[in-house]
Design a protein around this motif. Structure first.
Motif, PDB file in Angstrom:
ATOM      1  N   ARG A  54     -71.472  10.741 -18.813  1.00 57.78           N
ATOM      2  CA  ARG A  54     -70.973  11.188 -20.120  1.00 57.78           C
ATOM      3  C   ARG A  54     -71.057  12.701 -20.276  1.00 57.78           C
ATOM      4  O   ARG A  54     -70.141  13.342 -20.793  1.00 57.78           O
ATOM      5  CB  ARG A  54     -71.727  10.498 -21.246  1.00 57.78           C
ATOM      6  N   THR A 130     -58.157  12.709  -7.720  1.00 56.21           N
ATOM      7  CA  THR A 130     -58.157  11.503  -8.547  1.00 56.21           C
ATOM      8  C   THR A 130     -59.002  11.709  -9.800  1.00 56.21           C
ATOM      9  O   THR A 130     -60.052  12.349  -9.757  1.00 56.21           O
ATOM     10  CB  THR A 130     -58.725  10.325  -7.730  1.00 56.21           C
ATOM     11  N   GLU A 131     -58.525  11.157 -10.908  1.00 55.54           N
ATOM     12  CA  GLU A 131     -59.257  11.236 -12.164  1.00 55.54           C
ATOM     13  C   GLU A 131     -59.636   9.841 -12.644  1.00 55.54           C
ATOM     14  O   GLU A 131     -58.992   8.864 -12.278  1.00 55.54           O
ATOM     15  CB  GLU A 131     -58.384  11.875 -13.240  1.00 55.54           C
TER      16      GLU A 131
ATOM     17  N   TRP B 462     -53.780  -8.717 -13.872  1.00 52.80           N
ATOM     18  CA  TRP B 462     -53.719  -7.346 -13.496  1.00 52.80           C
ATOM     19  C   TRP B 462     -53.976  -6.457 -14.654  1.00 52.80           C
ATOM     20  O   TRP B 462     -53.338  -6.538 -15.681  1.00 52.80           O
ATOM     21  CB  TRP B 462     -52.351  -7.294 -12.993  1.00 52.80           C
ATOM     22  N   SER B 463     -54.967  -5.649 -14.405  1.00 54.15           N
ATOM     23  CA  SER B 463     -55.211  -4.641 -15.419  1.00 54.15           C
ATOM     24  C   SER B 463     -54.090  -3.640 -15.292  1.00 54.15           C
ATOM     25  O   SER B 463     -53.519  -3.469 -14.245  1.00 54.15           O
ATOM     26  CB  SER B 463     -56.534  -3.956 -15.152  1.00 54.15           C
ATOM     27  N   ARG B 464     -53.754  -3.020 -16.371  1.00 49.70           N
ATOM     28  CA  ARG B 464     -52.639  -2.079 -16.319  1.00 49.70           C
ATOM     29  C   ARG B 464     -52.988  -0.885 -15.449  1.00 49.70           C
ATOM     30  O   ARG B 464     -52.163  -0.114 -15.062  1.00 49.70           O
ATOM     31  CB  ARG B 464     -52.296  -1.590 -17.724  1.00 49.70           C
ATOM     32  N   GLY B 465     -54.263  -0.727 -15.212  1.00 51.48           N
ATOM     33  CA  GLY B 465     -54.649   0.231 -14.182  1.00 51.48           C
ATOM     34  C   GLY B 465     -54.731   1.663 -14.624  1.00 51.48           C
ATOM     35  O   GLY B 465     -55.568   2.393 -14.156  1.00 51.48           O
ATOM     36  N   GLN B 470     -56.167   1.047 -19.910  1.00 49.01           N
ATOM     37  CA  GLN B 470     -57.537   0.620 -19.630  1.00 49.01           C
ATOM     38  C   GLN B 470     -58.456   1.055 -20.755  1.00 49.01           C
ATOM     39  O   GLN B 470     -59.349   0.342 -21.154  1.00 49.01           O
ATOM     40  CB  GLN B 470     -58.007   1.265 -18.324  1.00 49.01           C
ATOM     41  N   ARG B 473     -58.009  -1.128 -23.729  1.00 40.94           N
ATOM     42  CA  ARG B 473     -58.601  -2.431 -23.419  1.00 40.94           C
ATOM     43  C   ARG B 473     -60.090  -2.395 -23.687  1.00 40.94           C
ATOM     44  O   ARG B 473     -60.658  -3.240 -24.331  1.00 40.94           O
ATOM     45  CB  ARG B 473     -58.388  -2.689 -21.936  1.00 40.94           C
ATOM     46  N   SER B 474     -60.685  -1.373 -23.153  1.00 41.30           N
ATOM     47  CA  SER B 474     -62.115  -1.241 -23.292  1.00 41.30           C
ATOM     48  C   SER B 474     -62.511  -1.116 -24.747  1.00 41.30           C
ATOM     49  O   SER B 474     -63.432  -1.759 -25.223  1.00 41.30           O
ATOM     50  CB  SER B 474     -62.580  -0.010 -22.499  1.00 41.30           C
ATOM     51  N   CYS B 484     -69.046   2.084 -23.457  1.00 39.62           N
ATOM     52  CA  CYS B 484     -67.853   1.687 -22.732  1.00 39.62           C
ATOM     53  C   CYS B 484     -66.897   2.859 -22.604  1.00 39.62           C
ATOM     54  O   CYS B 484     -66.508   3.454 -23.589  1.00 39.62           O
ATOM     55  CB  CYS B 484     -67.161   0.534 -23.429  1.00 39.62           C
ATOM     56  N   PRO B 485     -66.528   3.179 -21.367  1.00 34.78           N
ATOM     57  CA  PRO B 485     -65.760   4.405 -21.133  1.00 34.78           C
ATOM     58  C   PRO B 485     -64.267   4.160 -21.100  1.00 34.78           C
ATOM     59  O   PRO B 485     -63.795   3.033 -21.092  1.00 34.78           O
ATOM     60  CB  PRO B 485     -66.241   4.796 -19.739  1.00 34.78           C
ATOM     61  N   ASP B 486     -63.568   5.242 -21.062  1.00 32.39           N
ATOM     62  CA  ASP B 486     -62.175   5.192 -20.666  1.00 32.39           C
ATOM     63  C   ASP B 486     -62.163   5.001 -19.156  1.00 32.39           C
ATOM     64  O   ASP B 486     -62.703   5.805 -18.411  1.00 32.39           O
ATOM     65  CB  ASP B 486     -61.520   6.525 -21.035  1.00 32.39           C
ATOM     66  N   THR B 487     -61.576   3.892 -18.696  1.00 33.21           N
ATOM     67  CA  THR B 487     -61.799   3.524 -17.303  1.00 33.21           C
ATOM     68  C   THR B 487     -60.652   3.876 -16.374  1.00 33.21           C
ATOM     69  O   THR B 487     -60.690   3.573 -15.200  1.00 33.21           O
ATOM     70  CB  THR B 487     -62.033   2.014 -17.198  1.00 33.21           C
ATOM     71  N   GLY B 488     -59.625   4.452 -16.907  1.00 34.14           N
ATOM     72  CA  GLY B 488     -58.458   4.667 -16.050  1.00 34.14           C
ATOM     73  C   GLY B 488     -58.710   5.692 -14.953  1.00 34.14           C
ATOM     74  O   GLY B 488     -59.500   6.606 -15.099  1.00 34.14           O
ATOM     75  N   SER B 489     -58.032   5.487 -13.872  1.00 26.26           N
ATOM     76  CA  SER B 489     -58.080   6.477 -12.805  1.00 26.26           C
ATOM     77  C   SER B 489     -56.673   6.707 -12.329  1.00 26.26           C
ATOM     78  O   SER B 489     -55.844   5.822 -12.353  1.00 26.26           O
ATOM     79  CB  SER B 489     -58.908   5.968 -11.625  1.00 26.26           C
ATOM     80  N   ARG B 490     -56.366   7.861 -11.965  1.00 25.96           N
ATOM     81  CA  ARG B 490     -55.067   8.099 -11.349  1.00 25.96           C
ATOM     82  C   ARG B 490     -55.232   9.000 -10.147  1.00 25.96           C
ATOM     83  O   ARG B 490     -56.034   9.927 -10.149  1.00 25.96           O
ATOM     84  CB  ARG B 490     -54.082   8.672 -12.344  1.00 25.96           C
ATOM     85  N   ALA B 491     -54.498   8.654  -9.148  1.00 26.81           N
ATOM     86  CA  ALA B 491     -54.612   9.434  -7.917  1.00 26.81           C
ATOM     87  C   ALA B 491     -53.458  10.414  -7.839  1.00 26.81           C
ATOM     88  O   ALA B 491     -52.375  10.127  -8.301  1.00 26.81           O
ATOM     89  CB  ALA B 491     -54.577   8.511  -6.721  1.00 26.81           C
TER      90      ALA B 491
END
Lengths: 202, 491
Positions: A54, A130-131, B462-465, B470, B473-474, B484-491
């Protein structure tokens, strides 16, 4: 430690932030564990990682730094100095004491990820900036008994697998690894058998 | 016959899927129909028998009843109708939230050109509270139960009519009553809000059945049970019934069911009631939609360099061109790093950001040089594919058939690997003795060596990813949890 890093980020923003956290941030009841699972750590270790996540997220966001939090499950592999219950200890005691001590009958199922696979994910994260949040696990949980059996089978001589009266209820942990696989669809994991075989050679 | 001269003239305003099917069904049940839409080109196309939707039997029925239907893009044509049914499908956005404004505008425009004596019937998909808020006399809400792919049959032979009224104890206007009676089915009168909720309640029970079926089917795989043996036992239970949704699938899609979940979630939050069950169903659906991707990853993506994947079917189910929330499209988006050859008999391939998707004109063409082929929609034509030709066209051997479209025995006989979501063995659990080999690339000369064959039951959706979804959702699931975090990741 993390406070110093956050302060440093304020003064000297970097191109990308990668923090290696832990799956200990999740609630013991999370099933299957996904990145969206509730975080409710039951250990100070897990709480520490969550607080660090966090703090680092906030510091990175404030400076517009892309950040990724990596949450590996139990890591195993050659040269690991940790001696926690699982593959590392089993290999060590199998080689030195010709025995493996299980809690109960080793019924608990866990996901064990090889160190090289974790490093590979970190490398991909860095290469692609990546994030977000990524769990790192294989998606295949096995019981400690199965791990002990593999280690025993790989040993040169006989290894005793010892059981003990159970002191606590059986718990399992399984991962839904869809998110990681979607982010890195070509990712491959070393099989537990292959990873343990490498360790047994040393 | 001049429709305007008959007391049984009924108007339909809005010729989307619902309006087209409902108006043609009304004509088939002896009504004189005025079918209106402001889109002149659409009306001309329908007049020529070219429908923007695919429904078995629709064209034939339209031709048969053509003389009873007056199509018009002139709103004044509705002025002569004693009852007007608002039959515009309510669109949803990417978050499955309804956009009610086009319907509101349609109602406003029609109201301005008709008398207060004209009965209005809202047939569109609206949330509880919508109809009463229109604040109009002689106003009714009728539950639609259109099912893509079997809409004509259901419109002609409804199980019952559910009608919301301001005062349920009062009789229906004559034209509306005649229209309802023409279908010879039970009519349930109730308050507006009850009828609006009844429509959603029907879908929520379907969603619960789908979700529980998928949950139990996955469990069957892991413990050595066979869902096809369990399901008949459920169907014979009077509390569940012979027509229950007990077929394992790839989650919830199509848009309408998802919309109703969102509506229930929003209503529950507003009313302060528990909404964990609908959320769990949505979560399960996301998990299920990823089953194909996970199987593909395990057997092909993690093992082949730059694999080609053939995707047969894009629509969310057979006999429709709709791709709303289709598992196939989600799969293709997940395959953005790979080359995909896609074919669907009806649905169009839209643009996929970053995806290497090639639209081909036949199923066999989609199989050419593919390392794996996925039958993503259970179109009948895929069931009659010549599997030897499929095998010969492919480079690899993996055929993923989640809906049991092809003949398993035949596929295994000609050395195609079968992965489907209700199989008898689970190669991953280690609990069962299985016969399995790693799929490998066969040179054309080695194709007839016999590989191991396994069938696998579904795991998940499938989670929207991505970050935004995400995160929401959380937030929805653990609204009170600060961790509970923001769980999204993008590459």
């Amino acid at each position: 430690m993390v406070e110093s890093v956050c302060n440093a980020l304020k003064d000297q923003p970097c191109a990308h932030l990668v923090y290696v956290s832990s799956d200990a941030v999740y609630s013991d009841n999370a099933h299957p564990v996904r990145e969206s699972s509730c975080c409710d750590p039951t250990s100070f270790h897990g709480l520490m990682h969550l607080v660090r996540e966090r703090a680092l997220e906030a510091a990175a966001r404030a400076k517009g730094i892309p950040a990724v939090m990596i949450r590996p499950t139990g890591i195993y592999g050659r040269g690991d100095t940790h001696n926690s219950y699982g593959p590392n200890r089993f290999v060590r005691t199998a080689l030195k004491e010709r025995s493996i001590q299980l809690f109960g009958k080793g019924e608990e199922q866990r996901d064990h990820v090889h160190i090289e696979d974790v490093v590979n994910v970190i490398r991909l994260c860095i290469e692609r900036r990546t994030e977000g949040l990524l769990n790192v696990a294989t998606g295949q949980s096995v019981s400690f008994f199965q791990v002990a059996e593999i280690v025993s089978g790989l040993a040169a001589g006989p290894v005793k697998v010892l059981t003990a009266p159970r002191q606590s209820p059986i718990t399992h942990r399984h991962f839904d690894m869809t998110h990681l696989l979607r982010v890195f669809p070509t990712l491959q994991f070393k099989s537990l058998h292959a990873g343990l075989a490498e360790m047994m050679k040393t | 016959m001049d429709p305007g001269g008959c007391s049984r003239v009924i108007g339909f305003a809005g010729l989307s899927h619902l309006g087209i099917v409902s108006s043609v069904a009304a004509a088939a049940r002896g009504q004189q129909v005025v079918a209106y839409d402001a889109d002149r080109i659409l009306v001309e196309r329908i007049e020529a028998g070219r429908f923007p939707v695919l429904e078995p039997g629709l064209s034939e029925l339209f031709r048969e009843r053509r003389s009873s239907i007056r199509l018009s893009s002139d709103i004044d044509s509705l002025a002569e109708c004693h009852t007007i049914v608002f039959s515009l499908d309510v669109p949803t956005d990417s978050g499955n939230r309804s956009d009610l404004e086009p319907l509101r505008e349609l109602i406003r425009n029609v109201s301005a050109r008709t008398s207060a004596e004209t009965a209005f019937v809202v047939l569109s998909q609206v949330p509880p509270g919508f109809t009463r808020a229109l604040n109009r006399g002689r106003l009714f809400y009728q539950v639609e139960t259109l099912v893509f792919g079997s809409a004509v049959e259901r419109a002609l032979n409804p199980e019952r009519f559910i009608v919301g009224c301001d005062k349920p104890e009062e009789p229906f206007p004559e034209t509306f009553r005649d229209y309802l009676n023409a279908f010879s089915c039970p009519i349930l009168k109730m308050r507006y809000e009850s009828a609006e909720l009844a429509k959603i309640a029907i879908n929520m029970f379907l969603i619960a059945s789908v979700s529980m079926t998928n949950t139990l089917a996955e469990l069957c795989e892991r413990i050595g049970a066979e869902w096809s043996e369990v399901a008949p036992a459920l169907r014979l239970d009077r509390r569940i019934g012979p027509h229950a949704y007990l077929t394992p699938g790839l989650g919830i899609s199509g848009g309408n069911l998802e919309r109703d979940i969102v509506t229930i979630q929003e209503l529950s939050r507003s009313a302060g009631t528990d909404a964990n069950v609908p959320e769990a169903c949505l979560d399960n659906s996301r998990y299920r939609k990823n089953w194909v991707f996970r199987a593909l990853h395990r057997e092909v993506l993690s093992k082949s360099a730059d694999p080609v994947v053939g995707v047969l079917g894009l629509s969310y189910k057979p006999d429709t061109a709709s791709t709303k929330n289709s598992p196939a499209l989600e799969l293709i988006q997940a395959l953005s790093e790979f080359q995909v050859k896609a074919y669907d008999p009806e649905a169009a391939v839209t643009a996929f950001a970053g995806a290497r998707v090639l639209r081909v004109s036949s199923a066999l063409e989609a199989c050419e040089d593919a390392d794996a082929v996925v039958i993503a929609t259970a179109w009948r034509e895929f069931g009659s594919l010549e599997l030897t030709a499929v095998r010969d066209a492919m480079k690899g051997r993996v055929l993923i058939d989640p809906f049991k479209v092809v003949d398993t025995a035949r596929a295994s006989l000609i050395c195609l690997w079968g992965l489907r979501n209700d199989g008898i063995e689970n190669p991953d659990s280690g609990q069962f003795r299985i016969r399995r080999e790693s799929p490998r690339r066969h040179s054309r000369g080695r194709r007839h060596g016999r590989p191991g064959v396994f069938f696998e039951r579904t795991e998940s959706p499938w989670s929207r990813g991505r970050a935004a979804t995400q995160g929401s959702r959380s937030a929805g699931r653990h609204a009170r949890c600060d961790f509970c975090p923001d769980t999204g990741s993008r590459a």
